[in-house]
Design an enzyme around this catalytic site. Structure first.
Site, PDB file in Angstrom:
ATOM      1  N   HIS A   3       0.818  -1.213   0.000  1.00 53.91           N
ATOM      2  CA  HIS A   3       0.000   0.000   0.000  1.00 53.91           C
ATOM      3  C   HIS A   3       0.857   1.271   0.000  1.00 53.91           C
ATOM      4  O   HIS A   3       0.336   2.366  -0.182  1.00 53.91           O
ATOM      5  CB  HIS A   3      -0.957   0.000   1.196  1.00 53.91           C
ATOM      6  N   HIS A  57      -1.321 -12.983  -0.783  1.00 54.34           N
ATOM      7  CA  HIS A  57      -2.698 -13.395  -0.483  1.00 54.34           C
ATOM      8  C   HIS A  57      -2.751 -14.830   0.034  1.00 54.34           C
ATOM      9  O   HIS A  57      -3.661 -15.205   0.766  1.00 54.34           O
ATOM     10  CB  HIS A  57      -3.571 -13.253  -1.737  1.00 54.34           C
TER      11      HIS A  57
HETATM   12  C1  HEM Z   1      -6.275  -9.759   4.388  1.00 54.46           C
HETATM   13  C2  HEM Z   1      -5.360  -9.302   3.623  1.00 54.46           C
HETATM   14  C3  HEM Z   1      -5.551  -8.827   2.216  1.00 54.46           C
HETATM   15  C4  HEM Z   1      -6.677  -8.469   1.551  1.00 54.46           C
HETATM   16  C5  HEM Z   1      -8.106  -8.465   2.059  1.00 54.46           C
HETATM   17  C6  HEM Z   1      -6.296  -8.070   0.226  1.00 54.46           C
HETATM   18  C7  HEM Z   1      -7.186  -7.650  -0.749  1.00 54.46           C
HETATM   19  C8  HEM Z   1      -6.818  -7.202  -1.981  1.00 54.46           C
HETATM   20  C9  HEM Z   1      -7.719  -6.733  -2.999  1.00 54.46           C
HETATM   21  C10 HEM Z   1      -9.229  -6.661  -2.895  1.00 54.46           C
HETATM   22  C11 HEM Z   1      -6.988  -6.354  -4.048  1.00 54.46           C
HETATM   23  C12 HEM Z   1      -7.495  -5.773  -5.380  1.00 54.46           C
HETATM   24  C13 HEM Z   1      -7.759  -6.884  -6.342  1.00 54.46           C
HETATM   25  C14 HEM Z   1      -8.050  -6.364  -7.734  1.00 54.46           C
HETATM   26  O1  HEM Z   1      -9.129  -5.848  -7.949  1.00 54.46           O
HETATM   27  O2  HEM Z   1      -7.193  -6.488  -8.612  1.00 54.46           O
HETATM   28  C15 HEM Z   1      -5.608  -6.560  -3.700  1.00 54.46           C
HETATM   29  C16 HEM Z   1      -4.553  -6.236  -4.483  1.00 54.46           C
HETATM   30  C17 HEM Z   1      -3.252  -6.436  -4.146  1.00 54.46           C
HETATM   31  N1  HEM Z   1      -2.773  -7.102  -3.052  1.00 54.46           N
HETATM   32 FE1  HEM Z   1      -3.844  -7.696  -1.497  1.00 54.46          FE
HETATM   33  N2  HEM Z   1      -4.945  -8.185   0.097  1.00 54.46           N
HETATM   34  C18 HEM Z   1      -4.450  -8.650   1.298  1.00 54.46           C
HETATM   35  C19 HEM Z   1      -3.129  -8.930   1.603  1.00 54.46           C
HETATM   36  C20 HEM Z   1      -2.084  -8.735   0.748  1.00 54.46           C
HETATM   37  C21 HEM Z   1      -0.725  -9.079   1.033  1.00 54.46           C
HETATM   38  C22 HEM Z   1      -0.245  -9.738   2.313  1.00 54.46           C
HETATM   39  C23 HEM Z   1       0.008  -8.718  -0.036  1.00 54.46           C
HETATM   40  C24 HEM Z   1       1.489  -8.830  -0.308  1.00 54.46           C
HETATM   41  C25 HEM Z   1       2.394  -9.307   0.484  1.00 54.46           C
HETATM   42  C26 HEM Z   1      -0.897  -8.139  -1.003  1.00 54.46           C
HETATM   43  C27 HEM Z   1      -0.537  -7.634  -2.206  1.00 54.46           C
HETATM   44  C28 HEM Z   1      -1.413  -7.080  -3.105  1.00 54.46           C
HETATM   45  C29 HEM Z   1      -0.990  -6.350  -4.278  1.00 54.46           C
HETATM   46  C30 HEM Z   1       0.436  -6.071  -4.717  1.00 54.46           C
HETATM   47  C31 HEM Z   1      -2.150  -5.936  -4.914  1.00 54.46           C
HETATM   48  C32 HEM Z   1      -2.260  -5.021  -6.109  1.00 54.46           C
HETATM   49  C33 HEM Z   1      -2.536  -3.665  -5.498  1.00 54.46           C
HETATM   50  C34 HEM Z   1      -2.870  -2.590  -6.440  1.00 54.46           C
HETATM   51  O3  HEM Z   1      -2.853  -2.813  -7.634  1.00 54.46           O
HETATM   52  O4  HEM Z   1      -3.163  -1.484  -5.960  1.00 54.46           O
HETATM   53  N3  HEM Z   1      -2.160  -8.180  -0.491  1.00 54.46           N
HETATM   54  N4  HEM Z   1      -5.532  -7.108  -2.453  1.00 54.46           N
END
Ligand code: HEM
Ligand code: CA
Length: 729
Positions: free
Chosen positions: A328, A592
């Site tokens: 983030h 994830h």
């Molecule tokens: C409970 C924990 C988490 C939730 C609920 C969550 C949820 C999400 C959601 C809803 C998206 C957007 C999906 C889309 O529409 O393409 C996303 C993107 C992403 N997530 Fe997670 N995530 C979590 C944890 C993590 C973790 C631990 C990592 C990495 C170590 C991560 C890395 C990313 C990355 C790199 C993106 C793309 C972000 C962007 O393009 O702005 N996430 N995640």
């Protein structure tokens, strides 16, 4: 404990307000360009700092066959696996504090600079009619692009009039909140959209073959066409001498590179490792090599992914959580919205596909749910909402394939704490003593526990309180969703916890600096505290977090390890620091898989007091308003194991993401990830295997080391029948 400081948000009981303190909403200070403190700044003389020396202690054992010294444990982070595995590595530092015995940090080899593929790659022979494309044809196509934009506005209006809109509190509404663009990103997207549509029209009119698109279009600079008024914020980027010399980073990340002012700036494009792979060479999602549609992203998810409990033996969920925190900071991909900023809907309310004309604005890429889906079928849903990512202006200012926009600064600069644009950054500040706004909370006695300031969201945002069925109490009136430098601080309570402790650390640093430097004004205190906090985050990332992810030897090979002493001279001003599409839409989502479906709240005695199920707590930070709970989340983060990185994902993410209370289902994050890759024009898995030097696979059996063939070969045959022997796609 006195009256609230200026512009601080206060949640208190009614009696407190009766004493005459202002009621929210508080007026925001008028935004002015932050005056950088007292120039001129002279660059400090860069002398190598003296490294602390640690005496060898006679009882320190060798670790990994190397001589060790007793050091503060954080200085042993890159050796954490070996240190943990070696007995008697606990030691006492000369100041009496506990330390660990470990060797010096290994030396780095110099990493190889990365090169982005050029827009026109190799010896591409253009067809004659494509070779003679001229600026008049481009301008005619640009007119069509503008017309398309007007049609989209009409479509959006018609949909609104027919009530085909996003339902408040639905998973789509919460997802839209997660992916909400800044005002600036919306403007950039609209400008970039015309460029992309111009390219789409040209490709259609001139029947340009996909492999020729890059070379056919890249010769047109926007400034030579009728699109010259578009995307000027990139071509006209300007930095003053003062900004270039300032010891502080700009808020939006600009002026970091002395020759390329926009490199790394917020609201600019992601760059790429491999050339984009779009079906039309511009923006249409990739198809299989044989031209047929790729299998549904939901089908891929249900075929490959299970929910199995496989906790890590070595890593706690702090590792997962810091990954999301880092994510983030460095990326935020906003979705496209309607022109008025309201979210787009891509499926009907009852989960069916919309008519083609109702998604003629091109912003949708809904995911098909097979009618025999193991979960969504029982809710009668055949369509999962998916909105395409906002477009960015191309930094090369040329016509070409679509690029996606990063709304955050690309740097590790804690933009999630401070904001990625000046307006937001200003709103987050108290303007007193360099501090950031907080929600002041008073626990028992004098115990204070500042939370993030409130975000008075739009009506479509899901309610920020827990329903009675979940919490057992009526939703309290003082609970607000949080506001931070990034729009997703309260996606889960553990994410909010991470944001809050960085916020508190900023204010702690500002207070200490104020005591040490009574002459410093608010601006100086803010910038210096910010600079120190950013350095802390960068050090945690490279010293503690990345060695766990990549391993010590890979870090050394890539030149990423921190140095035992002094500083690095590796900075290369030819290297664009922008995040890569492959990283944001693919690789870095590995995290994830580590997510636990339940986050533990653990007390000082290390006993689990409560566990919270994710589906109830997305964007509902209510539990953090209870004194003591933030500490319980922190101890949980430091004691609960992560799930392993593998093909197992919790159903909280694959079936219940952003679930609306009582509905029983939400979104599937794995399917969203796969679809996002297609939205971004990422190449096939095989293309990246080749790039990484591990060779293409030709039959599914070649994947046996990754996907258990006993489990998956039959399902491949069944689900992806027409491609069953060709994983190429
Ligand atoms: C409970 C924990 C988490 C939730 C609920 C969550 C949820 C999400 C959601 C809803 C998206 C957007 C999906 C889309 O529409 O393409 C996303 C993107 C992403 N997530 Fe997670 N995530 C979590 C944890 C993590 C973790 C631990 C990592 C990495 C170590 C991560 C890395 C990313 C990355 C790199 C993106 C793309 C972000 C962007 O393009 O702005 N996430 N995640
Ligand atoms: Ca950043």
């Amino acid at each position: 404990y006195g009256p609230p400081r200026q512009h601080q948000y206060v949640v208190q009981d009614a009696a407190y307000y009766r004493r005459g303190y202002p009621q929210p909403p508080y007026p925001q200070p008028p935004y002015t360009q932050p005056p950088y403190p007292q120039p001129p700044y002279t660059q400090p003389p860069y002398t190598q700092p003296t490294a602390p020396t640690y005496e060898p202690v006679h009882y320190c054992p060798n670790v990994a066959g190397l001589e060790t010294r007793c050091r503060p444990t954080k200085d042993c982070a890159v050796w954490y696996d070996e240190t943990l595995a070696t007995p008697y590595t606990a030691c006492q530092l000369s100041d009496g504090n506990a330390g660990s015995c470990c060797p010096d940090i290994p030396s780095n080899t110099k990493g190889t600079p990365f090169k982005e593929p050029p827009a026109c790659q190799g010896e591409i022979q253009l067809d004659d009619h494509v070779g003679c494309l001229d600026v008049f044809s481009v301008n005619a196509a640009a007119d069509a692009g503008e017309l398309e934009l007007r049609l989209h506005k009409e479509t959006a209006k018609r949909l609104k009039d027919s009530d085909i809109v996003v339902q408040a509190a639905s998973p789509r509404a919460t997802h839209a909140r997660f992916s909400n663009p800044s005002d600036h990103a919306r403007v950039v997207n609209t400008e970039a959209f015309v460029g992309v549509h111009t390219a789409v029209v040209l490709v259609k009119r001139f029947k340009i073959k996909t492999e020729q698109v890059g070379c056919a279009l890249h010769k047109f600079k926007l400034t030579d066409t009728d699109l010259d008024k578009k995307c000027t914020s990139i071509s006209k980027a300007h930095c003053t001498e003062h900004q270039l010399n300032s010891p502080y980073r700009t808020i939006d990340g600009s002026c970091n590179n002395e020759r390329h002012f926009v490199w790394g700036r917020a609201a600019t494009q992601y760059h790429r490792m491999l050339a984009s792979d779009y079906a039309d060479g511009v923006w249409a999602p990739r198809t299989g090599k044989n031209g047929i549609e790729l299998p549904s992203a939901r089908l891929v998810s249900t075929t490959l992914v299970r929910d199995e409990d496989k906790p890590s033996e070595s890593t706690t969920i702090w590792f997962m959580q810091y990954g999301q925190f880092l994510d983030h900071d460095i990326v935020s991909t906003p979705e496209m919205t309607n022109e008025d900023g309201t979210p787009v809907t891509c499926c009907s309310e009852d989960g069916k596909h919309l008519e083609n004309e109702d998604r003629s604005h091109g912003k949708c890429l809904p995911i098909d749910v097979p009618t025999n889906d193991p979960f969504f079928a029982k809710f009668g849903r055949t369509c999962i909402q998916f909105v395409r990512a906002s477009l960015a202006c191309r930094t090369d200012h040329q016509l070409g394939h679509a690029t996606q926009l990063n709304d955050n600064t690309h740097f590790i600069d804690l933009s999630l704490v401070y904001g990625s644009n000046d307006k937001l950054a200003s709103e987050l500040r108290t303007r007193v003593n360099g501090e950031l706004n907080v929600t002041l909370k008073q626990g028992r006695g004098f115990h204070k526990f500042d939370l993030l300031p409130p975000n008075e969201g739009s009506p479509l945002h899901a309610p920020c309180t827990l329903p009675r069925e979940v919490s057992g109490v009526e939703p309290p009136s003082n609970v607000r969703c949080f506001k931070a430098g990034d729009g997703r601080p309260d996606v889960t309570p553990n994410m909010a916890t991470s944001q809050i402790i960085f916020l508190r650390e900023h204010n702690r640093l500002a207070k200490e600096l104020a005591q040490l430097n009574p002459s410093w004004d608010d601006e100086r205190l803010y910038q210096e505290a910010r600079r120190i906090l950013i350095a802390q985050a960068q050090h945690i990332t490279y010293n503690e977090w990345l060695p766990i992810l990549l391993g010590r030897s890979k870090m050394a090979q890539l030149g990423l390890l921190p140095l035992q002493s002094g500083f690095s001279t590796d900075y290369d001003d030819h290297l664009n620091p922008s995040i890569l599409s492959e990283f944001v839409a693919g690789a870095f989502r590995f995290g994830h898989s580590m997510v636990q479906g339940k986050a533990l709240m653990v007390n000082q005695q290390r006993s689990v007091e409560e566990d919270i199920q994710l589906r109830h707590h997305f964007f509902k930070p209510q539990t953090l308003y209870t004194p003591g709970n933030l500490d319980k989340y922190l101890i949980g983060l430091a004691t609960q194991p992560t799930q392993k990185v593998d093909l197992s994902f919790t159903k909280e993410l694959t079936e219940h993401l952003f679930e609306e209370t009582g509905m029983g289902f939400g979104l599937d994050l794995v399917a969203l990830n796969i679809q996002r890759g297609r939205d971004f024009g990422l190449g096939s898995y095989n293309d990246y295997r080749e790039l990484c030097g591990i060779g293409r696979v030709t039959i599914y059996d070649d994947l046996a080391d990754l996907i258990d063939p006993v489990v998956c070969n039959p399902c491949f045959q069944k689900n992806f029948g027409h491609q069953a022997t060709k994983p190429n796609t």
